[in-house]
Design an enzyme around this catalytic site. Structure first.
Site, PDB file in Angstrom:
ATOM      1  N   LYS A 116      53.687  41.072  41.027  1.00 48.62           N
ATOM      2  CA  LYS A 116      54.675  40.991  42.117  1.00 48.62           C
ATOM      3  C   LYS A 116      55.366  42.336  42.333  1.00 48.62           C
ATOM      4  O   LYS A 116      55.475  42.832  43.457  1.00 48.62           O
ATOM      5  CB  LYS A 116      55.742  39.918  41.802  1.00 48.62           C
ATOM      6  CG  LYS A 116      55.179  38.535  41.547  1.00 48.62           C
ATOM      7  CD  LYS A 116      56.263  37.515  41.260  1.00 48.62           C
ATOM      8  CE  LYS A 116      57.070  37.764  40.001  1.00 48.62           C
ATOM      9  NZ  LYS A 116      56.310  37.618  38.753  1.00 48.62           N
TER      10      LYS A 116
ATOM     11  N   ARG B  19      63.168  31.398  42.464  1.00 44.86           N
ATOM     12  CA  ARG B  19      62.455  30.998  41.259  1.00 44.86           C
ATOM     13  C   ARG B  19      62.678  29.535  40.912  1.00 44.86           C
ATOM     14  O   ARG B  19      62.116  29.051  39.941  1.00 44.86           O
ATOM     15  CB  ARG B  19      63.005  31.836  40.114  1.00 44.86           C
ATOM     16  CG  ARG B  19      61.981  32.611  39.337  1.00 44.86           C
ATOM     17  CD  ARG B  19      62.779  33.478  38.401  1.00 44.86           C
ATOM     18  NE  ARG B  19      62.002  34.078  37.388  1.00 44.86           N
ATOM     19  CZ  ARG B  19      61.595  35.352  37.447  1.00 44.86           C
ATOM     20  NH1 ARG B  19      61.868  36.105  38.484  1.00 44.86           N
ATOM     21  NH2 ARG B  19      60.926  35.856  36.439  1.00 44.86           N
TER      22      ARG B  19
ATOM     23  N   ARG C  37      52.201  46.852  29.486  1.00 47.97           N
ATOM     24  CA  ARG C  37      53.030  47.356  30.602  1.00 47.97           C
ATOM     25  C   ARG C  37      54.062  48.349  30.075  1.00 47.97           C
ATOM     26  O   ARG C  37      54.651  48.180  29.021  1.00 47.97           O
ATOM     27  CB  ARG C  37      53.753  46.204  31.301  1.00 47.97           C
ATOM     28  CG  ARG C  37      54.728  46.730  32.361  1.00 47.97           C
ATOM     29  CD  ARG C  37      55.222  45.675  33.290  1.00 47.97           C
ATOM     30  NE  ARG C  37      55.926  44.600  32.617  1.00 47.97           N
ATOM     31  CZ  ARG C  37      56.351  43.514  33.218  1.00 47.97           C
ATOM     32  NH1 ARG C  37      56.132  43.340  34.508  1.00 47.97           N
ATOM     33  NH2 ARG C  37      56.979  42.572  32.552  1.00 47.97           N
TER      34      ARG C  37
ATOM     35  N   ARG D 217      59.701  46.817  28.290  1.00 51.44           N
ATOM     36  CA  ARG D 217      60.831  45.935  28.555  1.00 51.44           C
ATOM     37  C   ARG D 217      61.221  45.147  27.313  1.00 51.44           C
ATOM     38  O   ARG D 217      60.369  44.841  26.496  1.00 51.44           O
ATOM     39  CB  ARG D 217      60.489  44.983  29.710  1.00 51.44           C
ATOM     40  CG  ARG D 217      60.944  45.527  31.027  1.00 51.44           C
ATOM     41  CD  ARG D 217      60.483  44.756  32.203  1.00 51.44           C
ATOM     42  NE  ARG D 217      60.566  43.298  32.130  1.00 51.44           N
ATOM     43  CZ  ARG D 217      60.200  42.509  33.132  1.00 51.44           C
ATOM     44  NH1 ARG D 217      59.771  43.037  34.259  1.00 51.44           N
ATOM     45  NH2 ARG D 217      60.272  41.211  33.024  1.00 51.44           N
TER      46      ARG D 217
ATOM     47  N   ARG E 234      58.560  32.792  28.837  1.00 55.81           N
ATOM     48  CA  ARG E 234      58.643  33.078  30.281  1.00 55.81           C
ATOM     49  C   ARG E 234      57.526  32.345  31.038  1.00 55.81           C
ATOM     50  O   ARG E 234      57.738  31.842  32.140  1.00 55.81           O
ATOM     51  CB  ARG E 234      58.561  34.593  30.522  1.00 55.81           C
ATOM     52  CG  ARG E 234      59.865  35.298  30.141  1.00 55.81           C
ATOM     53  CD  ARG E 234      59.692  36.793  29.984  1.00 55.81           C
ATOM     54  NE  ARG E 234      59.172  37.450  31.157  1.00 55.81           N
ATOM     55  CZ  ARG E 234      58.516  38.608  31.140  1.00 55.81           C
ATOM     56  NH1 ARG E 234      58.305  39.234  29.996  1.00 55.81           N
ATOM     57  NH2 ARG E 234      58.086  39.138  32.254  1.00 55.81           N
TER      58      ARG E 234
END
Ligand code: AP5
Length: 220
Positions: A14, A89, A128, A161, A172
């Site tokens: 996203k 969400r 990431r 992160r 998550r």
């Protein structure tokens, strides 16, 4: 003015695609996660309340999110059109967004669901890296920076992160399945949902999005 929502599980792309839409289509990239992380970094009241939820991988309560998003969407730059990343969400957030747009005589143009299987999401998220300064997104295997550990765009040192530990990522994904996936049916019923295979490479996904946006703009 084009207003779209990018929907998909953590790691589906996203943020990567919304950033591309900003650069190539001029849509303002509005990421609820980036806004929350900025509040946490600055130690604001909102940031202090949101942090424990984010650290666990749970959703931050709707009442904290809605004011923050309304303020960002009301900013002058967002009036040229936006790509929402990470919001809405929950069905309650989607209904609040609809009510807000309706009150000002506007509506969403499209909701794009990026479909990526879970094993690929876990692989992507473990590699990431993000820029804490300009929010650019990298992947050590598939989208590495030119110089390892350094942001191509602003030269800052890249970080992982805080919500990227395996157990938090799994939570998550669970939270997404329980609280966010029902939005797919919500938007399908409204005729707004478009599905794109999120595994076909960043440029191919962007090309699919461009095709979709071209159609949306013609219909306006
Ligand atoms: P948030 O920051 O929104 O995280 P998320 O939704 O879990 O999504 P991610 O940012 O992890 O993934 P992404 O889909 O943007 O993927 P990306 O482009 O980075 O939310 C964080 C937390 O904030 C939540 O857990 C919650 O606590 C809170 N929060 C936020 N919004 C909220 C809300 N509305 N309500 C309540 N709480 C909220 O890509 C992932 C990786 O894959 C990257 O390394 C990238 O380089 C790579 N990649 C991308 N596309 C491709 C591709 N096509 N092929 C190969 N690799 C790719």
């Amino acid at each position: 003015m084009t207003q779209i929502v990018l929907l998909g599980p953590p790691g589906s792309g996203k943020g990567t695609q919304a950033s591309g839409l900003e650069q190539r289509w001029g849509l303002v990239h509005i990421s609820s996660g980036d806004l929350l992380r900025a509040h946490v970094k600055e130690g604001t009241h909102l940031g202090r309340r949101a942090k424990p939820y984010m650290d666990r991988g749970d959703l931050v309560p709707d009442e904290l999110i809605l004011d923050m998003m309304a303020e960002r969407m009301g900013a002058p730059d967002a009036q040229r059109g936006f790509a929402l990343d990470g919001f809405p969400r929950t069905v309650a957030q989607a209904e609040a967004l609809e009510a807000r747009l309706e009150a000002i005589g506007q509506k969403l143009d499209a909701v794009v669901y990026l479909h990526v299987p879970e094993e690929e999401l876990l692989r992507r998220l473990s590699g990431r890296r993000i820029c804490p300064s300009c929010n650019a997104i990298y992947q050590v295997d598939t989208m590495p920076p030119k110089v390892a550990g350094i942001c191509d765009q602003c030269g800052a040192a890249l970080i992982q992160r805080q919500d990227e530990q395996v157990e938090v990522v799994r939570n998550r994904l669970r939270v997404y399945a329980e609280q966010t996936a029902p939005l797919l049916e919500h938007y399908r019923r409204q005729g707004l949902l478009h599905e794109i295979d999120g595994t076909i490479g960043v440029e191919n996904v962007m090309a699919e999005l461009a095709r979709l946006l071209g159609g949306v703009r013609q219909q306006r």
